[in-house]
Design a protein around this motif. Structure first.
Motif, PDB file in Angstrom:
ATOM      1  N   UNK A  30      30.100 -55.362 -14.126  1.00 59.31           N
ATOM      2  CA  UNK A  30      29.722 -53.973 -14.417  1.00 59.31           C
ATOM      3  C   UNK A  30      28.206 -53.827 -14.518  1.00 59.31           C
ATOM      4  N   UNK A  31      27.544 -54.805 -15.169  1.00 56.01           N
ATOM      5  CA  UNK A  31      26.072 -54.740 -15.280  1.00 56.01           C
ATOM      6  C   UNK A  31      25.436 -54.815 -13.896  1.00 56.01           C
ATOM      7  N   UNK A  32      25.945 -55.697 -13.053  1.00 60.69           N
ATOM      8  CA  UNK A  32      25.387 -55.855 -11.707  1.00 60.69           C
ATOM      9  C   UNK A  32      25.607 -54.585 -10.896  1.00 60.69           C
ATOM     10  N   UNK A  33      26.802 -54.009 -11.035  1.00 65.39           N
ATOM     11  CA  UNK A  33      27.087 -52.761 -10.322  1.00 65.39           C
ATOM     12  C   UNK A  33      26.081 -51.679 -10.705  1.00 65.39           C
ATOM     13  N   UNK A  34      25.809 -51.546 -12.012  1.00 68.55           N
ATOM     14  CA  UNK A  34      24.860 -50.533 -12.470  1.00 68.55           C
ATOM     15  C   UNK A  34      23.439 -50.852 -12.071  1.00 68.55           C
ATOM     16  N   UNK A  35      23.091 -52.138 -12.108  1.00 65.98           N
ATOM     17  CA  UNK A  35      21.711 -52.565 -11.807  1.00 65.98           C
ATOM     18  C   UNK A  35      21.347 -52.310 -10.357  1.00 65.98           C
ATOM     19  N   UNK A  36      22.307 -52.518  -9.461  1.00 64.33           N
ATOM     20  CA  UNK A  36      22.014 -52.425  -8.030  1.00 64.33           C
ATOM     21  C   UNK A  36      22.704 -51.236  -7.357  1.00 64.33           C
ATOM     22  N   UNK A  37      23.412 -50.430  -8.132  1.00 66.62           N
ATOM     23  CA  UNK A  37      24.088 -49.278  -7.552  1.00 66.62           C
ATOM     24  C   UNK A  37      25.126 -49.662  -6.527  1.00 66.62           C
ATOM     25  N   UNK A  38      25.873 -50.729  -6.820  1.00 64.29           N
ATOM     26  CA  UNK A  38      26.851 -51.251  -5.868  1.00 64.29           C
ATOM     27  C   UNK A  38      28.256 -51.132  -6.448  1.00 64.29           C
ATOM     28  N   UNK A  39      29.252 -51.156  -5.582  1.00 60.38           N
ATOM     29  CA  UNK A  39      30.639 -51.129  -6.021  1.00 60.38           C
ATOM     30  C   UNK A  39      31.122 -52.550  -6.299  1.00 60.38           C
ATOM     31  N   UNK A  40      32.326 -52.659  -6.844  1.00 59.04           N
ATOM     32  CA  UNK A  40      32.838 -53.954  -7.285  1.00 59.04           C
ATOM     33  C   UNK A  40      32.983 -54.954  -6.135  1.00 59.04           C
ATOM     34  N   UNK A  41      33.446 -54.509  -4.975  1.00 58.41           N
ATOM     35  CA  UNK A  41      33.725 -55.452  -3.888  1.00 58.41           C
ATOM     36  C   UNK A  41      32.481 -56.216  -3.416  1.00 58.41           C
ATOM     37  N   UNK A  42      31.369 -55.549  -3.070  1.00 54.90           N
ATOM     38  CA  UNK A  42      30.191 -56.324  -2.653  1.00 54.90           C
ATOM     39  C   UNK A  42      29.598 -57.152  -3.787  1.00 54.90           C
ATOM     40  N   UNK A  43      29.711 -56.687  -5.035  1.00 58.21           N
ATOM     41  CA  UNK A  43      29.204 -57.455  -6.172  1.00 58.21           C
ATOM     42  C   UNK A  43      29.989 -58.755  -6.307  1.00 58.21           C
ATOM     43  N   UNK A  44      31.306 -58.654  -6.246  1.00 58.23           N
ATOM     44  CA  UNK A  44      32.131 -59.856  -6.381  1.00 58.23           C
ATOM     45  C   UNK A  44      31.891 -60.811  -5.219  1.00 58.23           C
ATOM     46  N   UNK A  45      31.740 -60.282  -3.999  1.00 57.33           N
ATOM     47  CA  UNK A  45      31.474 -61.135  -2.838  1.00 57.33           C
ATOM     48  C   UNK A  45      30.140 -61.859  -3.001  1.00 57.33           C
ATOM     49  N   UNK A  46      29.118 -61.145  -3.519  1.00 55.80           N
ATOM     50  CA  UNK A  46      27.806 -61.771  -3.729  1.00 55.80           C
ATOM     51  C   UNK A  46      27.897 -62.884  -4.762  1.00 55.80           C
ATOM     52  N   UNK A  47      28.636 -62.653  -5.832  1.00 54.81           N
ATOM     53  CA  UNK A  47      28.785 -63.668  -6.879  1.00 54.81           C
ATOM     54  C   UNK A  47      29.507 -64.904  -6.350  1.00 54.81           C
TER      55      UNK A  47
END
Length: 222
Positions: A30-47
């Motif tokens: 959730x923090x990453x989504x807010x920090x980069x304005x991204x949705x859950x799918x690309x955030x999880x893929x990046x992690x």
């Protein structure tokens, strides 16, 4: 690979390697989504991609930036010595050594006015680009991966001007032997450089573990 995922991955990696997000620090999607304005799918893929690099790990339902592991640094040095020396011997056997001039120019670009960040980058790139000259894609990727895993620890290394100058002299000696196709000498110099760097880095981190912990950075012995 989506552009958004690439952006999140790149920016997170840069923040972790530059210690803007410290070793041992917890991350939430959730923090990453807010920090980069991204949705859950690309955030999880990046992690997941950063996890394969050893930069983050799962922590229950969340994530944690991987601690700096002193035992891992010892193992990486052994790995580096094997793959970098193998790559260097291939380079010494090649007829065209003109690309060495590019690496030498990288070293020449640093002087007393160069920011520490640039010295750090050039020091990393020296090893990566030297491995690239071998023409062996697998050895090149291995060296690049090892240097990525070392990057955060190198930021924390206590390096005065004397230590930095010594590293640059060692780099130049390795290049000189490589240019002359002196494979055994180049390999000897590179091995000594890698082992010396490891010893200085591990000693520095081990001696400063308490101070690093006070800054919130996790450094573990094994």
């Amino acid at each position: 690979m989506s552009q958004m995922m690439q952006n999140v991955e790149r920016q997170l990696r840069e923040m972790i390697l530059a210690l803007e997000i410290g070793p041992g620090e917890r991350l939430t999607e959730r923090w990453i989504e807010g920090r980069f304005g991204a949705s859950r799918t690309p955030v999880r893929a990046a992690l997941l991609r950063l996890e394969t690099e050893g930069l983050v790990g799962r922590d229950g339902r969340g994530w944690t930036v991987s601690p700096i592991n002193l035992a891992e640094l010892e193992q990486i040095a052994v790995y580096r010595e094997a793959v970098e020396v193998a790559a260097l011997r291939l380079t010494c056997g090649q007829a065209d050594k003109s690309a060495i001039d590019v690496i030498e120019a990288m070293l020449d670009s640093c002087d007393e006015n160069t920011p520490r960040e640039e010295w750090h980058r050039v020091g990393m790139d020296f090893h990566i680009e030297l491995a690239r000259l071998s023409g062996n894609e697998f050895l090149f990727r291995a060296v690049r991966d090892a240097m990525t895993r070392l990057s955060r620890a190198r930021w924390l290394e206590v390096r005065d001007e004397t230590a930095l100058g010594r590293a640059w002299l060692e780099h130049r000696a390795i290049l000189a032997a490589t240019r002359l196709a002196q494979a055994d000498e180049a390999a000897r110099l590179l091995s000594a450089h890698i082992v010396g760097s490891r010893d200085r880095l591990v000693t520095s981190l081990a001696n400063d573990r308490r101070g690093l912990r006070a800054r919130g950075f996790a450094v573990v012995a094994a």
